[in-house]
Design an enzyme around this catalytic site. Structure first.
Site, PDB file in Angstrom:
ATOM      1  N   HIS A 287     -26.413  22.623  45.764  1.00  0.00           N
ATOM      2  CA  HIS A 287     -26.333  24.028  46.177  1.00  0.00           C
ATOM      3  C   HIS A 287     -25.726  24.171  47.573  1.00  0.00           C
ATOM      4  CE1 HIS A 287     -28.845  25.146  42.777  1.00  0.00           C
ATOM      5  NE2 HIS A 287     -29.881  24.478  43.219  1.00  0.00           N
TER       6      HIS A 287
HETATM    7  O1  RIB Z   1     -31.326  28.402  44.913  1.00  0.00           O
HETATM    8  C1  RIB Z   1     -30.936  27.321  45.725  1.00  0.00           C
HETATM    9  C2  RIB Z   1     -31.185  27.638  47.163  1.00  0.00           C
HETATM   10  O2  RIB Z   1     -32.565  27.828  47.361  1.00  0.00           O
HETATM   11  C3  RIB Z   1     -30.797  26.486  48.104  1.00  0.00           C
HETATM   12  O3  RIB Z   1     -30.375  27.022  49.330  1.00  0.00           O
HETATM   13  C4  RIB Z   1     -32.068  25.721  48.275  1.00  0.00           C
HETATM   14  O4  RIB Z   1     -32.143  25.077  49.558  1.00  0.00           O
HETATM   15  C5  RIB Z   1     -33.086  26.830  48.224  1.00  0.00           C
HETATM   16  O5  RIB Z   1     -33.192  27.357  49.520  1.00  0.00           O
END
Ligand code: RIB
Ligand code: CA
Length: 307
Positions: free
Chosen positions: A241
């Site tokens: 992510h």
């Molecule tokens: O949905 C993924 C996000 O949520 C990423 O930034 C992870 O670190 C959580 O914060």
């Protein structure tokens, strides 16, 4: 010529991987890191950001603590994916460098007001509380921002914290709506693309061949992320992510996007926190639709090979 950036994050295992990439690159001028409550409480996200600076030999980068809770909704966290420490895979320690003095939102306002037009790129990988608060406090800070690079939202992929909502937006949808409604140009790394770039075992094995301490630290983070992801779906590997934001800055050719206008559902109900894309094409938000996952990991290996 280096790119001036400010990183706002909630470390978080994948935030930590993103920070390693940004702090390893000689093409990014990381002016500061600001932290926000998200994956784990603010005290831990702030400690973890400072830990990553120390592990990367970047004690020069100031870390400012920001908002300890979302603007309106009740706080939510994500220890299931990051561990109680927020930095699963690493042994937590108290970093040598203290937090920078002053609130992150004050730092953002002061810095972006004084910046040259479009001087800074903001990388935002947690709930957008700090950015929204800064924009409410002084909307003129937009002049200092060239682009936001956000890990946020979901459209075709569906949510990861509810069937419709992605965690960063779900954790503070009112903040996300303020940021998207500001009209500041943004590149949006949603689940639509991050779910296509995962820490598959051959990619981790490739990283293990990079015989540096940084690569070993990143392997520990990625393997810890995979353990936690696997608890939710046997065999599934952890999506990249937050690292996608820095990968975009360093290798935009790895990604494709479409121009749109993003808004956020803030009304109570099953779609609370859902990101919505305008039906008409065009708009200030580049919604990333695809990534070259192997090229992505080539980039990471190159960064971690730097001593
Ligand atoms: O949905 C993924 C996000 O949520 C990423 O930034 C992870 O670190 C959580 O914060
Ligand atoms: Ca995050």
């Amino acid at each position: 010529m280096t790119l001036p950036i400010i990183i706002d994050c909630d470390p978080g295992v994948d935030d930590a991987v993103m920070l390693m990439m940004a702090l390893a690159s000689d093409r990014l001028d990381v002016r500061a890191i600001t932290t926000v409550a998200g994956n784990v409480p603010l005290r831990l996200t702030s400690r973890n950001a400072r830990m990553m600076c120390q592990l990367m030999g970047r004690g020069d980068v100031p870390v400012y603590a920001g908002c300890p809770r979302p603007i309106l909704r009740t706080p939510v966290t994500a220890e299931d994916f990051h561990g109680k420490s927020g930095i699963a895979g690493l042994d937590p320690f108290e970093p040598d460098a203290p937090l920078a003095s002053g609130h992150a939102v004050t730092f953002l306002v002061d810095t972006l007001k004084a910046a040259s037009p479009g001087e800074c790129t903001l990388v935002v990988t947690g709930p957008m509380t700090n950015i929204a608060a800064a924009l409410v406090l002084d909307p003129s800070i937009a002049q200092g921002i060239s682009r936001l690079v956000l890990m946020a939202g979901a459209d075709s992929e569906g949510g990861n914290i509810t069937p419709f909502s992605e965690f960063n937006v779900y954790a503070d949808p009112h903040a996300a709506e303020i940021v998207f409604a500001s009209g500041i140009p943004a590149t949006v790394m949603s689940l639509d693309v991050t779910h296509t770039v995962r820490a598959e075992l051959p990619r981790i094995e490739r990283l293990k061949q990079v015989k540096t301490e940084k690569a070993a630290i990143m392997v520990r983070l990625l393997e810890a992320g995979n353990v936690m992801e696997g608890r939710w779906k046997e065999g599934r590997k952890s999506p990249m992510h937050d690292p996608s934001t820095v990968a975009f800055l360093l290798a935009p050719h790895l990604f494709e996007a479409k121009a749109t206008t993003v808004s956020v559902a803030t009304e109570d109900g099953e779609r609370f926190g859902q990101t919505r894309l305008a039906t008409a094409p065009g708009g200030p938000h580049d919604w990333v639709t695809s990534a070259d996952a192997d090229g992505f990991f080539d980039l990471i290996a190159d960064l971690m090979a730097r001593t």
